[in-house]
Enzyme design. Structure first.
Site, PDB file in Angstrom:
ATOM      1  N   HIS A 208      37.225  44.235  71.898  1.00  0.00           N
ATOM      2  CA  HIS A 208      36.418  45.178  72.670  1.00  0.00           C
ATOM      3  C   HIS A 208      36.635  44.878  74.153  1.00  0.00           C
ATOM      4  CE1 HIS A 208      33.437  46.724  69.441  1.00  0.00           C
ATOM      5  NE2 HIS A 208      34.619  46.490  68.916  1.00  0.00           N
ATOM      6  N   CYS A 239      28.851  49.624  73.209  1.00  0.00           N
ATOM      7  CA  CYS A 239      28.387  48.306  72.791  1.00  0.00           C
ATOM      8  C   CYS A 239      26.893  48.398  72.486  1.00  0.00           C
ATOM      9  CB  CYS A 239      28.630  47.294  73.910  1.00  0.00           C
ATOM     10  SG  CYS A 239      28.049  45.638  73.496  1.00  0.00           S
TER      11      CYS A 239
END
Lengths: 303, 303
Positions: A208, A239
């Site tokens: 990520h 997120c």
């Protein structure tokens, strides 16, 4: 230290990406998967077969997959948390199945309501079920580089999990940087720790870009000979621990960097950018991809 | 291939950052510089002494610098395009001055309305002027990795410029990735090309994160032994060629990655994040810094 000449990207926007976005229409999901299938991407994580109460965004997984016209030469995979999910995936014809365990006890308890040992104990019958149908199983080790509840993940804990997975006969393993806590240092430490135990097991890394390090992490992994990475078109999926923050690294940012480095991905970047634009319109908000915003480095301005 | 143990960051938010944002109040600029001075950053590009018609955002440079209370141990620098700018910088007590040339003819013509050769010919008297006042001069080579008008920059063209700058006796050189066209490949190619001619000349790299590659580029440069980088708090300063796109790499993203890799910067990340928050409020829009949005990897969530 020789970098690989080609990299195998798995597109996870339709599953991991959309799972963290507001729900979108079934038809848009079908279109997204079909458009991605025409970009040269050879692997797509299409859906997950989870309980609709757990992940409402994937409640229409059966319907999505019934309508998708798969493209020859593209490997489609599905995530399944249990025997029922594996059955659904197999019934739909998937021959690549993903299951999940967290390296962090706290994250596994929070995410799956059981201990890491309990999760691991559930895999052998799932493997048997999948292998009996000529399907392969990948285990995604979430929070491999850090846990939002417990902090740093000890690479030795990940290595211990890998040892058990090798014993179980899993087909592939993926290391998930679930909340963007990886840095080049953490990548090195993890790969150093798992190399002695992972043997011939194919390894994929899932980063990520929450804190900007995703491409630096991929660069580090390339130097270790890793050739498989996840990415999500447009950087789909935020997120859950930090509203507004980035999630999955954008596929086009990975492709853009790798191609300029002379590393092949098989992807047509222009086509991929069209799909990123479609994905952005689909979720109705600005996606974090820099290459989507600015265009590739080869796109010149008029004087 | 040993990475350096410490890195010298120059904060360029107050100048290069604010130059590409909507104008802000003089008082806010003074506060920004003073707050940055208290974070442990040892180098700050504070202002530029350019014509107010060329860059209205810097029209109050004299007033800004009159009001700033400099902190002992912090090196402040100013950009100056010509003899008049150098005089202003010297009169204000600056002993580090930056001048600019583009590696790309098209960009130099567009930016400075003269050829690269004409720009280079203007440096010797500026050097003499600065050196007579015990000030040092850094030449920023803009578009070192690519030009938005001309495409790829030939590293040999940059090396040729460096050879001339070494002959002129410039004190330092910076390679500017003016519109975020650098990738790890371009960084390697440039550093390979300039190494034989740059001799003992201190080298600084200036990356924009327009296409997500800034931290991967810094990682690559670290492997070449480069220890000086520019960055802008919060990622201040967008990309004039792509509205909404990122500009300068965010200082806190650089600090965050380097510290986790065990590379010292002298910066207090928590204090820096407070300044990034201040900068974001100052410009009144969301800045692109991931570490500002999500917090550092060490900031845990409650279960």
């Amino acid at each position: 230290m020789t970098r690989p000449k080609s990299v195998s990207l798995r597109e996870v926007g339709p599953r991991d990406g959309l799972q963290s976005e507001a729900p979108v229409e079934t038809d848009a999901k079908v279109q997204l998967i079909e458009k991605l299938s025409a970009t040269g991407l050879r692997r797509i994580e299409a859906v997950s077969f989870v309980h609709p109460k757990a992940i409402p965004q994937m409640a229409d997984a059966d319907e999505v997959w019934k309508r998708v016209r798969p493209v020859e030469g593209v490997r489609y995979s599905a995530l399944a948390p249990n025997a029922r999910g594996v059955s659904r995936a197999l019934d739909h014809g998937f021959r690549e199945i993903e299951v999940v365990v967290s390296a962090s006890e706290k994250h596994n308890q929070s995410n799956l309501r059981r201990s890491v040992a309990e999760s691991l104990a559930e895999f052998p019958p799932l493997l048997q079920q999948a292998h009996a149908a000529n399907a392969s199983v990948e285990v995604i080790v979430a929070t491999s580089f850090g846990c939002p509840y417990a902090g740093d993940t000890d690479p030795a804990a990940v290595a211990s999990i890998i040892e058990q997975l090798v014993d179980q006969g899993v087909d592939r393993v993926a290391f998930g940087d679930t909340t963007g806590m990886a840095t080049p240092y953490r990548v090195q430490a993890l790969l150093d720790a798992v190399k002695p135990v992972s043997k011939e097991l194919p390894v994929l890394l899932h980063f990520h870009n929450t804190r900007g390090t995703a491409l630096a992490n991929i660069l580090t992994a390339l130097d270790y000979g890793v050739t498989e990475f996840d990415a999500a078109v447009g950087g789909l999926g935020g997120c859950p621990y930090a509203p507004g923050a980035s999630g999955n690294v954008a596929t086009e940012e990975v492709v853009h960097m790798l191609h300029d480095m002379g590393i092949d991905t098989g992807v047509d970047l222009d086509k991929l950018l069209e799909v990123a634009q479609f994905a952005q319109e689909m979720v109705g908000k600005e996606l974090p991809s820099g290459v989507l915003k600015a265009g590739p480095r080869t796109r010149l301005s008029a004087l």
